[in-house]
Write a protein that holds these residues in place. Sequence first.
Motif, PDB file in Angstrom:
ATOM      1  N   HIS A   1     -74.223   5.210 -40.401  1.00  0.00           N
ATOM      2  CA  HIS A   1     -75.257   4.494 -40.722  1.00  0.00           C
ATOM      3  C   HIS A   1     -75.273   4.212 -42.391  1.00  0.00           C
ATOM      4  N   ASP A   2     -74.210   4.648 -42.937  1.00  0.00           N
ATOM      5  CA  ASP A   2     -73.983   4.153 -44.355  1.00  0.00           C
ATOM      6  C   ASP A   2     -73.713   2.566 -44.638  1.00  0.00           C
ATOM      7  N   LEU A   3     -73.519   2.488 -45.833  1.00  0.00           N
ATOM      8  CA  LEU A   3     -73.801   1.062 -46.461  1.00  0.00           C
ATOM      9  C   LEU A   3     -72.662   0.877 -47.368  1.00  0.00           C
ATOM     10  N   VAL A   4     -72.065  -0.412 -47.346  1.00  0.00           N
ATOM     11  CA  VAL A   4     -71.132  -0.984 -48.382  1.00  0.00           C
ATOM     12  C   VAL A   4     -71.878  -2.142 -49.198  1.00  0.00           C
ATOM     13  N   VAL A   5     -71.675  -1.965 -50.483  1.00  0.00           N
ATOM     14  CA  VAL A   5     -72.197  -3.148 -51.263  1.00  0.00           C
ATOM     15  C   VAL A   5     -70.841  -3.759 -52.384  1.00  0.00           C
ATOM     16  N   ALA A   6     -70.930  -5.140 -51.995  1.00  0.00           N
ATOM     17  CA  ALA A   6     -70.010  -5.931 -52.646  1.00  0.00           C
ATOM     18  C   ALA A   6     -70.546  -6.490 -54.020  1.00  0.00           C
ATOM     19  N   VAL A   7     -70.132  -6.077 -55.252  1.00  0.00           N
ATOM     20  CA  VAL A   7     -70.794  -6.465 -56.441  1.00  0.00           C
ATOM     21  C   VAL A   7     -69.503  -7.258 -57.275  1.00  0.00           C
ATOM     22  N   GLY A   8     -69.620  -8.754 -57.120  1.00  0.00           N
ATOM     23  CA  GLY A   8     -68.797  -9.482 -57.844  1.00  0.00           C
ATOM     24  C   GLY A   8     -68.260 -10.714 -57.219  1.00  0.00           C
ATOM     25  N   GLY A   9     -67.245 -11.372 -57.351  1.00  0.00           N
ATOM     26  CA  GLY A   9     -67.008 -12.604 -56.928  1.00  0.00           C
ATOM     27  C   GLY A   9     -66.632 -12.467 -55.201  1.00  0.00           C
ATOM     28  N   GLY A  10     -65.739 -13.591 -54.932  1.00  0.00           N
ATOM     29  CA  GLY A  10     -65.433 -13.551 -53.522  1.00  0.00           C
ATOM     30  C   GLY A  10     -64.217 -12.791 -53.129  1.00  0.00           C
ATOM     31  N   VAL A  11     -63.600 -12.253 -54.183  1.00  0.00           N
ATOM     32  CA  VAL A  11     -62.501 -11.316 -53.821  1.00  0.00           C
ATOM     33  C   VAL A  11     -63.146 -10.058 -53.613  1.00  0.00           C
ATOM     34  N   PRO A  12     -63.879  -9.270 -54.179  1.00  0.00           N
ATOM     35  CA  PRO A  12     -64.423  -7.985 -53.862  1.00  0.00           C
ATOM     36  C   PRO A  12     -65.327  -8.113 -52.586  1.00  0.00           C
TER      37      PRO A  12
ATOM     38  N   VAL B   1     -72.376  -2.986 -61.726  1.00  0.00           N
ATOM     39  CA  VAL B   1     -72.056  -1.750 -60.882  1.00  0.00           C
ATOM     40  C   VAL B   1     -72.935  -0.749 -61.505  1.00  0.00           C
ATOM     41  N   LYS B   2     -72.953  -0.361 -62.495  1.00  0.00           N
ATOM     42  CA  LYS B   2     -73.929   0.580 -62.950  1.00  0.00           C
ATOM     43  C   LYS B   2     -75.246   0.403 -62.662  1.00  0.00           C
ATOM     44  N   ALA B   3     -75.651  -0.846 -62.722  1.00  0.00           N
ATOM     45  CA  ALA B   3     -77.140  -1.382 -62.198  1.00  0.00           C
ATOM     46  C   ALA B   3     -77.528  -0.937 -60.709  1.00  0.00           C
ATOM     47  N   LEU B   4     -76.394  -1.200 -59.935  1.00  0.00           N
ATOM     48  CA  LEU B   4     -76.624  -1.022 -58.693  1.00  0.00           C
ATOM     49  C   LEU B   4     -76.695   0.530 -58.506  1.00  0.00           C
ATOM     50  N   LEU B   5     -75.523   1.323 -58.879  1.00  0.00           N
ATOM     51  CA  LEU B   5     -75.440   2.710 -58.547  1.00  0.00           C
ATOM     52  C   LEU B   5     -76.633   3.491 -58.955  1.00  0.00           C
TER      53      LEU B   5
ATOM     54  N   ALA C   1     -81.467  -5.496 -60.481  1.00  0.00           N
ATOM     55  CA  ALA C   1     -82.190  -4.203 -60.699  1.00  0.00           C
ATOM     56  C   ALA C   1     -83.345  -3.892 -59.391  1.00  0.00           C
ATOM     57  N   ARG C   2     -83.525  -4.760 -58.585  1.00  0.00           N
ATOM     58  CA  ARG C   2     -84.494  -4.540 -57.597  1.00  0.00           C
ATOM     59  C   ARG C   2     -83.934  -4.619 -56.074  1.00  0.00           C
ATOM     60  N   VAL C   3     -82.619  -4.403 -56.147  1.00  0.00           N
ATOM     61  CA  VAL C   3     -81.760  -4.198 -54.875  1.00  0.00           C
ATOM     62  C   VAL C   3     -82.617  -3.268 -53.826  1.00  0.00           C
ATOM     63  N   HIS C   4     -83.143  -2.222 -54.607  1.00  0.00           N
ATOM     64  CA  HIS C   4     -83.501  -1.087 -53.682  1.00  0.00           C
ATOM     65  C   HIS C   4     -84.764  -1.307 -53.030  1.00  0.00           C
ATOM     66  N   ARG C   5     -85.287  -2.369 -53.598  1.00  0.00           N
ATOM     67  CA  ARG C   5     -86.960  -2.739 -52.904  1.00  0.00           C
ATOM     68  C   ARG C   5     -86.501  -3.623 -51.939  1.00  0.00           C
ATOM     69  N   LEU C   6     -85.485  -4.143 -51.972  1.00  0.00           N
ATOM     70  CA  LEU C   6     -85.060  -5.030 -50.669  1.00  0.00           C
ATOM     71  C   LEU C   6     -84.408  -4.816 -49.578  1.00  0.00           C
ATOM     72  N   ALA C   7     -83.555  -3.580 -49.903  1.00  0.00           N
ATOM     73  CA  ALA C   7     -82.712  -3.028 -48.868  1.00  0.00           C
ATOM     74  C   ALA C   7     -82.715  -1.399 -48.825  1.00  0.00           C
ATOM     75  N   ASN C   8     -82.375  -0.711 -47.850  1.00  0.00           N
ATOM     76  CA  ASN C   8     -82.387   0.633 -47.719  1.00  0.00           C
ATOM     77  C   ASN C   8     -81.082   1.285 -48.566  1.00  0.00           C
ATOM     78  N   LEU C   9     -81.133   1.669 -49.726  1.00  0.00           N
ATOM     79  CA  LEU C   9     -80.069   2.638 -50.535  1.00  0.00           C
ATOM     80  C   LEU C   9     -80.121   3.963 -50.378  1.00  0.00           C
TER      81      LEU C   9
END
Length: 337
Positions: free
Chosen positions: A89-100, A47-51, A22-30
Amino acid sequence: MKLTAALGPASYDVIIKPGTLARVHRLANLRRRVMVVSDDGVPAKYVKALLQQCDEGHSCILPQGEGGKSIESWQAILARMLDAGFDRHDLVVAVGGGVPGDVAGFAAASYMRGIDWLQVPTTTMAQIDASVGGKTAVNLGGTKNVAGAFHQPRLVVADSNTLKTLPPRHMANGLAEALKTALIGDADLFELMEQKDIAQNLERILYLALRYKIGVVERDATEQGERRLLNFGHTIGHGIEAAGGPQGLLHGECVALGMLPMIESKTLLRRTRAVMRKLGLPLKYTADPDTVLHYMQRDKKREGDRYTIVRVKTLGEGALETVTFDELRLLVKGNGG
Ligand SMILES: NC(=O)c1ccc[n+]([C@@H]2O[C@H](COP(=O)([O-])OP(=O)(O)OC[C@H]3O[C@@H](n4cnc5c(N)ncnc54)[C@H](O)[C@@H]3O)[C@@H](O)[C@H]2O)c1
């Protein structure tokens, strides 16, 4: 707990803390376009928590399982990013296991020759191993990791609360990688896993396993030398995995089985089997050893007839050794299935 992978300009932090999703936005530029890559087996709430933390969040949900680690998945992510106007300059975020994680990382590595990406691992396999080290890949046909790149993430956020929904078999599957780390490089971690309650010590186990892996990656980011130690169990393990086909054993289960013939001390072998039993890992495989050997010949780490394997004589001390295929055959047939 926080660890840092010190890789010069590619350095990044690994945060191991319950609730950090829930705090990724404080740690990285989203505050840019964000493509969240996950799969349809990962609970949608992650996924929702990140979006919810993104100004302009998009998502690409892959089919779950190894089949999702495909060229088609990689292409779908790139196509989505292109359609949505993603730039360098945009970003990819993987949420899940080793596959995604592996596919998202390869998409980030290749989109416009490389853009930033973050990892939010939600399996033990990804929290202990796959999220750190920058190896990204997709499979081709039945062959694993054929196309890929080294591309380090900008940040790894390991929220152990996400493991609460993980099925027990997948929980054990990732812990096999911690056991691997313990055998090749950390006797204290082995004793922790051997003597203490696993669930109560999960964060400590994650921390110690990651600390070892990060140290190795720092000294050898592109696998020219020491990093090959992390392949302990993988030469035979990949053969078992391929021989079992898609309905067979999981990656970590195969790695654990692949480690057993590489342990030279009988006492340590007995202790390792006991830890595997405690974790709920299988102690045998049913695939035909000749089929396992057949798939091992496709090992991309092979050089002609020579294979670099990792063996453990003493707890916490893995060593590289070069063997011929015939020597490998003896190991597989002697201690395998
Ligand atoms: N890049 C690396 O360094 C590295 C290292 C080790 C493994 N890998 C790769 O990782 C892959 C295996 O990773 P994995 O074991 O994480 O498998 P996975 O990504 O397929 O996840 C396992 C299953 O768990 C589900 N899942 C994920 N998180 C969940 C959660 N919190 N709750 C409930 N279900 C959840 C997924 O939908 C999937 O069905 C393999 O392709 C392997 O090659 C890569």
